[in-house]
Write an enzyme that holds these catalytic residues in place. Structure first.
Site, PDB file in Angstrom:
ATOM      1  N   GLU A 216      -5.435  -3.879  -1.052  1.00  0.00           N
ATOM      2  CA  GLU A 216      -5.820  -4.995  -0.170  1.00  0.00           C
ATOM      3  C   GLU A 216      -6.904  -5.875  -0.778  1.00  0.00           C
ATOM      4  O   GLU A 216      -7.232  -6.923  -0.217  1.00  0.00           O
ATOM      5  CB  GLU A 216      -6.349  -4.453   1.171  1.00  0.00           C
ATOM      6  CG  GLU A 216      -5.279  -3.838   2.057  1.00  0.00           C
ATOM      7  CD  GLU A 216      -5.070  -2.346   1.793  1.00  0.00           C
ATOM      8  OE1 GLU A 216      -5.404  -1.892   0.676  1.00  0.00           O
ATOM      9  OE2 GLU A 216      -4.577  -1.649   2.678  1.00  0.00           O
TER      10      GLU A 216
ATOM     11  N   THR B 116       0.872  -1.178   0.000  1.00  0.00           N
ATOM     12  CA  THR B 116       0.000   0.000   0.000  1.00  0.00           C
ATOM     13  C   THR B 116       0.909   1.228   0.000  1.00  0.00           C
ATOM     14  O   THR B 116       2.075   1.129   0.371  1.00  0.00           O
ATOM     15  CB  THR B 116      -0.865   0.048   1.274  1.00  0.00           C
ATOM     16  OG1 THR B 116       0.027   0.155   2.387  1.00  0.00           O
ATOM     17  CG2 THR B 116      -1.699  -1.197   1.423  1.00  0.00           C
TER      18      THR B 116
ATOM     19  N   TRP C 279     -20.048  15.701   9.456  1.00  0.00           N
ATOM     20  CA  TRP C 279     -19.177  15.301   8.355  1.00  0.00           C
ATOM     21  C   TRP C 279     -19.545  16.040   7.080  1.00  0.00           C
ATOM     22  O   TRP C 279     -20.726  16.148   6.736  1.00  0.00           O
ATOM     23  CB  TRP C 279     -19.323  13.805   8.084  1.00  0.00           C
ATOM     24  CG  TRP C 279     -18.397  12.979   8.900  1.00  0.00           C
ATOM     25  CD1 TRP C 279     -17.347  13.402   9.636  1.00  0.00           C
ATOM     26  CD2 TRP C 279     -18.449  11.559   9.048  1.00  0.00           C
ATOM     27  NE1 TRP C 279     -16.739  12.342  10.247  1.00  0.00           N
ATOM     28  CE2 TRP C 279     -17.380  11.205   9.905  1.00  0.00           C
ATOM     29  CE3 TRP C 279     -19.277  10.560   8.542  1.00  0.00           C
ATOM     30  CZ2 TRP C 279     -17.128   9.886  10.261  1.00  0.00           C
ATOM     31  CZ3 TRP C 279     -19.027   9.254   8.898  1.00  0.00           C
ATOM     32  CH2 TRP C 279     -17.965   8.910   9.752  1.00  0.00           C
TER      33      TRP C 279
ATOM     34  N   LYS D 208     -14.515  17.393   9.447  1.00  0.00           N
ATOM     35  CA  LYS D 208     -15.544  17.410  10.479  1.00  0.00           C
ATOM     36  C   LYS D 208     -15.716  18.847  10.958  1.00  0.00           C
ATOM     37  O   LYS D 208     -14.829  19.402  11.602  1.00  0.00           O
ATOM     38  CB  LYS D 208     -15.147  16.498  11.637  1.00  0.00           C
ATOM     39  CG  LYS D 208     -16.339  15.813  12.209  1.00  0.00           C
ATOM     40  CD  LYS D 208     -15.978  14.607  13.015  1.00  0.00           C
ATOM     41  CE  LYS D 208     -17.261  13.898  13.426  1.00  0.00           C
ATOM     42  NZ  LYS D 208     -17.066  12.905  14.421  1.00  0.00           N
TER      43      LYS D 208
HETATM   44  P1  ADP Z   1      -3.353   4.232  -1.826  1.00  0.00           P
HETATM   45  O1  ADP Z   1      -4.386   5.173  -2.389  1.00  0.00           O
HETATM   46  O2  ADP Z   1      -3.202   4.351  -0.339  1.00  0.00           O
HETATM   47  O3  ADP Z   1      -2.147   4.203  -2.641  1.00  0.00           O
HETATM   48  P2  ADP Z   1      -4.781   2.057  -2.950  1.00  0.00           P
HETATM   49  O4  ADP Z   1      -4.320   2.266  -4.309  1.00  0.00           O
HETATM   50  O5  ADP Z   1      -4.942   0.700  -2.446  1.00  0.00           O
HETATM   51  O6  ADP Z   1      -3.857   2.758  -1.945  1.00  0.00           O
HETATM   52  O7  ADP Z   1      -6.096   2.913  -2.799  1.00  0.00           O
HETATM   53  C1  ADP Z   1      -7.271   2.465  -2.250  1.00  0.00           C
HETATM   54  C2  ADP Z   1      -8.143   3.627  -1.959  1.00  0.00           C
HETATM   55  O8  ADP Z   1      -8.379   4.413  -3.124  1.00  0.00           O
HETATM   56  C3  ADP Z   1      -9.525   3.258  -1.497  1.00  0.00           C
HETATM   57  O9  ADP Z   1      -9.531   2.952  -0.131  1.00  0.00           O
HETATM   58  C4  ADP Z   1     -10.315   4.512  -1.816  1.00  0.00           C
HETATM   59  O10 ADP Z   1     -10.152   5.486  -0.819  1.00  0.00           O
HETATM   60  C5  ADP Z   1      -9.650   5.007  -3.062  1.00  0.00           C
HETATM   61  N1  ADP Z   1     -10.439   4.628  -4.239  1.00  0.00           N
HETATM   62  C6  ADP Z   1     -10.247   3.589  -5.049  1.00  0.00           C
HETATM   63  N2  ADP Z   1     -11.168   3.579  -6.038  1.00  0.00           N
HETATM   64  C7  ADP Z   1     -11.971   4.653  -5.829  1.00  0.00           C
HETATM   65  C8  ADP Z   1     -13.122   5.196  -6.488  1.00  0.00           C
HETATM   66  N3  ADP Z   1     -13.601   4.662  -7.586  1.00  0.00           N
HETATM   67  N4  ADP Z   1     -13.689   6.296  -5.957  1.00  0.00           N
HETATM   68  C9  ADP Z   1     -13.199   6.877  -4.844  1.00  0.00           C
HETATM   69  N5  ADP Z   1     -12.123   6.413  -4.196  1.00  0.00           N
HETATM   70  C10 ADP Z   1     -11.508   5.314  -4.669  1.00  0.00           C
END
Ligand code: ADP
Length: 542
Positions: A329, A182, A442, A437
């Site tokens: 994940e 991640t 929110w 917040k």
């Molecule tokens: P990081 O962004 O920490 O590099 P990831 O690539 O695993 O890690 O990102 C996952 C996160 O990206 C999700 O928990 C969510 O917040 C965001 N995300 C993924 N797809 C979408 C989407 N279609 N719309 C909004 N947020 C998204």
């Protein structure tokens, strides 16, 4: 128990590789080289070279479970590594070339990478962190345009003498195939270990028509990097179905991508919204320049796709966007915003649904919970943290970190704050770490961003929390205007006013040249908070 009597046939990626040779041997793999020429290979070559690679890595001492890391752009050799390393029983670890060398050192050491395969153009980056990582025994260098003269082994020279046939071992489907980290915007990056089984099931469900839907006649362009969440599984889906795959190399600017899409008659492309915002802006400027008539789906995920983006592609260019949600994940696909035929929606409601994050794909379960961990109603209004479970959702992180993300009853806490409506469509309001917040309420930054990006002068917008002496936090909007366009703060406020309660409106608008991005191309709100988070406090005290 009256047991089933079917064969216990392992679900491994090896099957896709073998199948590609048997049935899709002539199917093409196109790579755009750094000098913008294209190299072409076939799935028969992929199989042959994967065999050679497996022999070569074995000769170098790579055994079952050993980590083989890559520091590479999207290209055919990276695809070979995607298939050969898991098929030989070793584990592919894709290093994110946009990370800081210190983060890369941490990740490579944490994953215990034994061999690293590096693009020659990325050697300067590699040299910045490799000396700190003691577990690395071998370095293999992929020369972009000829033999490598460096301190590593030459990838091509290594493969050349090896036999082009191998009997891949029969693997346990639960054995590790790939490790992805991640991005670690909070705390250290965490390793997610995909199994063969999780990747295979993820591939099969991705290929279903109402998920992403792949066919052998597709031409797939993964714009999403192969170092990010298994390139959303697209390489495996392409190989599994025998779709042609087009790999963009290092050229990810909108003009280069559009050239490639038009020239190779791409039917299916996928990437994060920031890439598509740039592409739409360029298409709007030059609507006739590129022939994209072959394109049937553009998948946008990784961050929220603004409705104006989805609508702009369709109404001005006839291009269909599929919005999807996922995480490292979750292998990464979790939900897709497919509009079910039974819903019978008018155009506006259909756009709203397509701009939601969608509903869970088969074998993924979704729910959202309140602070007391109790499931919340699916009423489209109550916000809570999204939790998911399923066969391609992580059950733990490598090294056992982040235990608090895994609930006792088997759910994974995503860190996304969402609503879910009665039809199961999920809408992300924020990530828990970005939540605003204000006076105990929110405010959804994503909803305000979407509305701002529907203003004709706005190219990009990110809304984030600034500390406030009375309200705790208030929203601020960072805005990038389109070239040659203007919009005042009052105009932007007036654009938002009819859509939101008054307390949702940003306290101020900051006009920037560029919104800072994460290593995977998403808006980096923590940087905005670091830079401007005290703006309102300062004003109040000054
Ligand atoms: P990081 O962004 O920490 O590099 P990831 O690539 O695993 O890690 O990102 C996952 C996160 O990206 C999700 O928990 C969510 O917040 C965001 N995300 C993924 N797809 C979408 C989407 N279609 N719309 C909004 N947020 C998204």
């Amino acid at each position: 128990m009256f047991a089933g009597r079917m064969m216990d046939y392992p679900l491994t990626l090896t099957h896709f590789l073998e199948r590609a040779r048997t049935y899709h041997a002539r199917c093409e793999i196109v790579t755009q080289n750094p000098d913008r020429t294209c190299s072409r290979a076939t799935y028969a070559d992929l199989h042959r070279r994967a065999a050679k690679l497996a022999h070569a890595l074995t000769r170098l001492g790579v055994g079952p479970g050993d980590r083989v890391a890559t520091l590479s752009w999207n290209h055919a050799r990276h695809l070979e590594l995607y298939l050969a390393v898991p098929a030989m029983g070793a584990v592919l670890h894709t290093l994110n070339l946009r990370l800081h060398p210190n983060e890369l050192a941490y990740i490579a050491a944490h994953a215990e990478d034994k061999v690293v395969v590096v693009d020659r153009s990325l050697l300067p980056l590699f040299r910045k962190f490799a000396p700190q990582v003691r577990c690395i025994r071998r370095v293999i260098v992929i020369g972009d345009d000829g033999p490598v003269d460096s301190d590593g082994l030459d990838y091509e020279a290594l493969l050349a003498p090896e036999p082009d046939h191998v009997d891949f071992p029969r693997l346990d489907e639960r054995s590790a195939a790939m490790v992805c980290y991640t991005s670690g915007t909070t705390g250290n990056p965490k390793g997610v270990v995909y199994s063969h089984r999780s990747l295979v099931l993820h591939t099969l469900v991705s290929c279903m028509h109402d998920t992403l839907g792949f066919r052998d006649r597709d031409v797939v362009l993964p714009v999403v990097p192969m170092f990010h969440a298994a390139a959303w599984g697209l390489p495996y889906s392409a190989v599994a179905t025998g779709a042609r795959i087009v790999l963009p190399g290092p050229h990810l600017d909108p003009a280069s991508l559009l050239d490639l899409m038009a020239r190779e008659r791409v039917t299916f492309a996928a990437g994060v919204p920031t890439i598509w915002l740039g592409i739409l802006a360029l298409l709007d400027e030059h609507p006739e320049r590129w022939d994209l008539s072959a394109m049937r789906a553009m998948v946008i995920g990784g961050a929220a796709a603004p409705p104006a983006l989805i609508d702009g592609f369709l109404s001005r260019h006839g291009l269909v966007v599929t919005h999807a949600w996922g995480m490292t994940e979750t292998n990464p696909l979790g939900t897709v915003a497919h509009v079910r035929s039974t819903l019978d929606l008018d155009a506006a409601a259909s756009l709203d649904t397509r701009a939601s994050q969608g509903y869970a794909v088969p074998f993924i379960e979704q729910r959202h919970v309140g602070p007391d961990d109790r499931p919340l109603p699916w009423d489209g209004a109550t916000m809570g943290e999204l939790e998911v479970r399923g066969p391609w959702v992580a059950a733990s992180y490598l090294g056992g970190e982040g235990e608090d993300r895994f609930t006792k009853d088997g759910w994974f806490k995503t860190g996304d704050v969402v609503t879910i409506d009665a039809d199961g469509y999920m809408r992300i309001a924020d990530r828990t770490k970005d939540v605003i917040k204000s006076g105990g309420e929110w405010i959804s930054s994503v909803a305000i961003e979407n509305a701002l990006m529907s203003h004709p002068a706005v190219l990009e917008a990110a809304v984030f929390a600034a500390r406030h002496p009375t309200w705790g936090e208030r929203p601020l909007a960072a805005v990038v205007l389109r070239q040659g366009q203007t919009a005042s703060k009052d105009e932007l406020c007036a654009h938002l006013e009819p859509r939101f309660a008054k307390y949702w409106l940003p306290d101020d608008f900051l006009f920037l040249d560029r919104i800072p991005r994460t290593s995977t191309g998403k808006f980096l709100k923590s940087k905005l908070r670091d830079e401007f988070g005290d703006l309102l406090e300062k004003r109040a005290s000054g």
